[in-house]
Design a protein around this motif. Structure first.
Motif, short mmCIF file in Angstrom:
data_model
loop_
_atom_site.label_atom_id
_atom_site.label_comp_id
_atom_site.label_asym_id
_atom_site.label_seq_id
_atom_site.Cartn_x
_atom_site.Cartn_y
_atom_site.Cartn_z
N PHE A 15 22.88 75.88 54.62
CA PHE A 15 23.00 77.33 54.47
C PHE A 15 21.62 77.98 54.47
O PHE A 15 21.41 79.02 55.11
N VAL A 18 20.04 77.98 58.15
CA VAL A 18 20.62 78.89 59.15
C VAL A 18 20.67 80.34 58.68
O VAL A 18 21.00 81.23 59.47
N SER A 19 20.31 80.61 57.43
CA SER A 19 20.42 81.97 56.90
C SER A 19 19.62 83.01 57.69
O SER A 19 20.09 84.15 57.82
N LEU A 21 19.28 83.22 60.87
CA LEU A 21 20.09 83.55 62.04
C LEU A 21 21.31 84.37 61.64
O LEU A 21 21.64 85.37 62.29
N THR A 22 21.98 83.96 60.57
CA THR A 22 23.18 84.69 60.15
C THR A 22 22.83 86.08 59.63
O THR A 22 23.65 86.99 59.69
N SER A 23 21.62 86.25 59.12
CA SER A 23 21.22 87.54 58.55
C SER A 23 20.70 88.52 59.59
O SER A 23 20.91 89.73 59.48
N ASP A 26 22.53 89.31 64.39
CA ASP A 26 23.41 90.42 64.73
C ASP A 26 22.63 91.73 64.84
O ASP A 26 22.91 92.55 65.71
N SER A 194 27.66 89.44 50.79
CA SER A 194 27.01 88.30 51.45
C SER A 194 25.64 88.03 50.84
O SER A 194 25.23 86.88 50.70
#
Length: 251
Positions: A15, A18-19, A21-23, A26, A194
């Motif tokens: 987690f 990759v955070s 990229l996920t944050s 987008d 999140s």
């Protein structure tokens, strides 16, 4: 116990890695798709790039968990792309939500303009020059101080706490904006959830990991979690009132 070990040894580090990229992926795609970075603060890449570079150079002296080092490299990559896209599609300074918008309006939050219009330049070139100069300076200090163990330990600890402290300040402009407008309009509850979930995952890992997690990470993580929880309190108190717009800094 088996589940806790699995979470601490695999899920939480993954987690963390990759955070970035996920944050921010987008946000980057959204700016590219709309051809406009209106409403997006260029201070976000500044904070995260400086903090991540300092964390990378903190690693040789601290030897913390490699997941955090990998996260730093990924953060540098995604923030570099985000800065490039935001600069390419930057509105004019007079446009609504343009580069001179909050949270750091020429230092207006603090009652004074920024020296030399720092990080509000019209040309993209000074942004990249600053980052290159910062990297070269940190690399030079690493080479000069590494042979001096006593001084290097102090230097390494200092840049570690500095970098993590800078990163921990990221929620503060949003908190100030919410307080000033007495509203969280534009600040999505799903984003807040999140953030808090991410903070809880980080805290779980920081205090259960068997690998080395310096106290600098723990203290700054606790501070950032407190800020995010306070944002939750603001959302509960102010709700979605129309008096002002939230900034959505971590989108």
């Amino acid at each position: 116990m088996g589940l806790a070990t699995f979470m601490s040894g695999f899920v939480a580090p993954l987690f963390i890695v990759v955070s970035p990229l996920t944050s921010y992926a987008d946000q980057t795609y959204s700016i590219h798709k709309t051809k406009s970075s209106a409403g997006f603060s260029l201070d976000i890449p500044l904070i995260m790039l400086v903090a991540s570079l300092l964390r990378v150079f903190y690693y040789p002296g601290a030897k913390f968990d490699t997941s955090l080092l990998i996260q730093s490299f990924i953060m540098i990559a995604i923030q570099t792309v985000l800065l490039k896209v935001a600069l390419d599609h930057r509105p004019g300074p007079s446009s609504k939500g343009g580069e001179m918008a909050t949270p750091f309006v020429g230092g207006a939050e603090f009652g004074a303009p920024r020296p030399y219009n720092f990080w509000q330049w019209r040309s993209p070139k000074p942004y990249w020059q600053f980052l290159v100069y910062l990297f070269v300076t940190l690399a030079a200090l690493e080479l000069i101080l590494a042979p001096m163990p006593g001084l290097y330990t102090l230097y390494s600890t200092s840049i570690g706490y500095l970098g993590l402290s800078i990163e921990a300040t990221l929620p503060l402009p949003q908190i100030m904006a919410n307080y000033r407008t007495k509203s969280t309009k534009g600040f999505r509850p799903s984003v807040l959830v999140s953030w808090i979930a991410g903070d809880m995952m980080k805290m779980f890992w920081f205090f259960t990991a068997t690998t080395e997690i310096p106290w600098a990470f723990k203290l700054c993580g606790i501070f950032q979690m407190c800020c995010d929880l306070y944002l939750g309190v603001q959302w509960y108190i102010y709700g979605d009132r129309p008096q002002g717009l939230g900034l959505g800094l971590k989108q």
